[in-house]
Design a protein around this motif. Structure first.
Motif, mmCIF file in Angstrom:
data_model
loop_
_atom_site.group_PDB
_atom_site.id
_atom_site.type_symbol
_atom_site.label_atom_id
_atom_site.label_comp_id
_atom_site.label_asym_id
_atom_site.label_seq_id
_atom_site.Cartn_x
_atom_site.Cartn_y
_atom_site.Cartn_z
ATOM 1 N N ASP A 33 11.807 -8.311 -17.347
ATOM 2 C CA ASP A 33 12.149 -7.213 -16.460
ATOM 3 C C ASP A 33 12.420 -7.755 -15.053
ATOM 4 O O ASP A 33 11.691 -8.633 -14.582
ATOM 5 C CB ASP A 33 10.992 -6.214 -16.425
ATOM 6 C CG ASP A 33 11.307 -4.984 -15.624
ATOM 7 O OD1 ASP A 33 12.394 -4.420 -15.833
ATOM 8 O OD2 ASP A 33 10.465 -4.594 -14.801
ATOM 9 N N PRO A 34 13.453 -7.270 -14.376
ATOM 10 C CA PRO A 34 13.731 -7.766 -13.022
ATOM 11 C C PRO A 34 12.569 -7.555 -12.058
ATOM 12 O O PRO A 34 12.384 -8.312 -11.119
ATOM 13 C CB PRO A 34 14.938 -6.951 -12.588
ATOM 14 C CG PRO A 34 15.583 -6.509 -13.842
ATOM 15 C CD PRO A 34 14.484 -6.347 -14.836
ATOM 16 N N ASN A 35 11.774 -6.539 -12.309
ATOM 17 C CA ASN A 35 10.648 -6.272 -11.421
ATOM 18 C C ASN A 35 9.492 -7.249 -11.657
ATOM 19 O O ASN A 35 8.586 -7.344 -10.842
ATOM 20 C CB ASN A 35 10.172 -4.834 -11.604
ATOM 21 C CG ASN A 35 9.558 -4.290 -10.343
ATOM 22 O OD1 ASN A 35 9.686 -4.886 -9.280
ATOM 23 N ND2 ASN A 35 8.899 -3.167 -10.459
ATOM 24 N N ALA A 36 9.516 -7.970 -12.781
ATOM 25 C CA ALA A 36 8.451 -8.932 -13.059
ATOM 26 C C ALA A 36 8.453 -10.060 -12.031
ATOM 27 O O ALA A 36 7.398 -10.600 -11.684
ATOM 28 C CB ALA A 36 8.601 -9.504 -14.464
ATOM 29 N N GLY A 38 9.176 -9.754 -8.875
ATOM 30 C CA GLY A 38 8.492 -9.222 -7.700
ATOM 31 C C GLY A 38 6.986 -9.203 -7.869
ATOM 32 O O GLY A 38 6.230 -9.502 -6.941
ATOM 33 N N LEU A 39 6.539 -8.876 -9.071
ATOM 34 C CA LEU A 39 5.103 -8.867 -9.347
ATOM 35 C C LEU A 39 4.524 -10.274 -9.243
ATOM 36 O O LEU A 39 3.462 -10.482 -8.647
ATOM 37 C CB LEU A 39 4.843 -8.293 -10.738
ATOM 38 C CG LEU A 39 3.389 -8.254 -11.192
ATOM 39 C CD1 LEU A 39 2.582 -7.322 -10.289
ATOM 40 C CD2 LEU A 39 3.300 -7.804 -12.627
ATOM 41 N N TYR A 41 5.740 -12.723 -7.492
ATOM 42 C CA TYR A 41 5.781 -13.091 -6.076
ATOM 43 C C TYR A 41 4.594 -12.475 -5.332
ATOM 44 O O TYR A 41 3.950 -13.137 -4.517
ATOM 45 C CB TYR A 41 7.107 -12.620 -5.467
ATOM 46 C CG TYR A 41 7.223 -12.889 -3.996
ATOM 47 C CD1 TYR A 41 7.510 -14.158 -3.531
ATOM 48 C CD2 TYR A 41 7.035 -11.870 -3.072
ATOM 49 C CE1 TYR A 41 7.613 -14.416 -2.180
ATOM 50 C CE2 TYR A 41 7.132 -12.115 -1.715
ATOM 51 C CZ TYR A 41 7.425 -13.384 -1.274
ATOM 52 O OH TYR A 41 7.515 -13.624 0.058
ATOM 53 N N GLN A 42 4.294 -11.213 -5.614
ATOM 54 C CA GLN A 42 3.187 -10.535 -4.935
ATOM 55 C C GLN A 42 1.842 -11.139 -5.295
ATOM 56 O O GLN A 42 0.900 -11.088 -4.512
ATOM 57 C CB GLN A 42 3.179 -9.052 -5.285
ATOM 58 C CG GLN A 42 4.286 -8.275 -4.647
ATOM 59 C CD GLN A 42 4.275 -6.814 -5.057
ATOM 60 O OE1 GLN A 42 3.412 -6.377 -5.801
ATOM 61 N NE2 GLN A 42 5.250 -6.071 -4.569
#
Length: 76
Positions: A33-36, A38-39, A41-42
């Motif tokens: 998932d593209p949002n993975a 970001g996760l 990175y966070q």
């Protein structure tokens, strides 16, 4: 010490298993998932910042220790 051929012979089952595992591997149709990203990175960025901060503090303490030791040895 065992002869070379005995060492190679003991490694043969491992080599065969790896070869068979590579030959019969099914393709993985995985989706990240593209949002993975970001996760990750966070989670990883603050951890890396904390490690860098601890490293800087530890390095400063080591420098202070050796500076004090050098001063004592010089008699100042």
């Amino acid at each position: 010490m065992a002869p070379v051929y005995q060492k190679n012979r003991a490694m043969l089952p491992n080599v065969l298993f790896i070869l068979l595992a590579c030959l019969f591997a099914d393709p993985a149709f995985a989706y990240i998932d593209p949002n993975a990203g970001g996760l990750l990175y966070q989670m990883l960025f603050p951890l890396l910042i904390a490690i860098a901060g601890a490293w800087a503090a530890f390095r400063m303490k080591i420098n202070q220790f050796f500076s004090a030791l050098t001063r004592k040895l010089r008699g100042k």
